[in-house]
Design a protein around this motif. Structure first.
Motif, PDB file in Angstrom:
ATOM      1  N   SER A  58     -32.363  -9.982  30.806  1.00  0.00           N
ATOM      2  CA  SER A  58     -33.434  -9.212  31.414  1.00  0.00           C
ATOM      3  C   SER A  58     -34.765  -9.586  30.786  1.00  0.00           C
ATOM      4  O   SER A  58     -34.912  -9.569  29.568  1.00  0.00           O
ATOM      5  N   GLY A  60     -37.458  -8.007  32.100  1.00  0.00           N
ATOM      6  CA  GLY A  60     -38.216  -6.815  32.451  1.00  0.00           C
ATOM      7  C   GLY A  60     -37.378  -5.944  33.349  1.00  0.00           C
ATOM      8  O   GLY A  60     -36.231  -6.273  33.657  1.00  0.00           O
ATOM      9  N   PRO A  61     -37.935  -4.820  33.797  1.00  0.00           N
ATOM     10  CA  PRO A  61     -37.152  -3.891  34.604  1.00  0.00           C
ATOM     11  C   PRO A  61     -36.611  -4.487  35.901  1.00  0.00           C
ATOM     12  O   PRO A  61     -35.552  -4.096  36.363  1.00  0.00           O
ATOM     13  N   LYS A  62     -37.297  -5.447  36.482  1.00  0.00           N
ATOM     14  CA  LYS A  62     -36.847  -6.026  37.757  1.00  0.00           C
ATOM     15  C   LYS A  62     -36.807  -7.546  37.709  1.00  0.00           C
ATOM     16  O   LYS A  62     -37.062  -8.209  38.706  1.00  0.00           O
ATOM     17  N   CYS A  63     -36.479  -8.089  36.545  1.00  0.00           N
ATOM     18  CA  CYS A  63     -36.486  -9.549  36.394  1.00  0.00           C
ATOM     19  C   CYS A  63     -35.275  -9.998  35.585  1.00  0.00           C
ATOM     20  O   CYS A  63     -35.241  -9.833  34.366  1.00  0.00           O
TER      21      CYS A  63
END
Length: 87
Positions: A58, A60-63
């Motif tokens: 991860s 980040g939260p959406k990556c």
């Protein structure tokens, strides 16, 4: 006599006796992983949860990303397996 080593076009030493430096690690996003391995998103995540596919990282939260060398090693491991119909 030239005191500087000869360099190739990309700036690497031309001396074959020197150890070769591997290229820097690449991070792959899901669309490229899907293209490389030929599996759908759901199959990739299912195999990850079963421990049969490299884990994503991860950023980040959406990556989510995968390490290219781990994906390449997984592909080689599949290619090295004997065919199902082999004796």
């Amino acid at each position: 006599m030239n005191a500087h080593p000869q360099l190739t076009e990309n700036g690497a030493d031309a001396d074959p006796t020197l150890p070769q430096v591997p290229p820097p690690a690449r991070l792959l996003r899901l669309p490229e992983v899907i293209d490389r391995v030929g599996l759908r998103r759901s199959a990739i995540y299912q195999r990850m949860s079963e421990g049969r596919f490299p884990k994503s990282r991860s950023l980040g939260p959406k990556c989510a990303v995968w390490i290219e060398a781990e994906i390449d090693a997984w592909i080689r491991s599949i290619a090295d397996k004997p065919h199902r119909d082999a004796p």
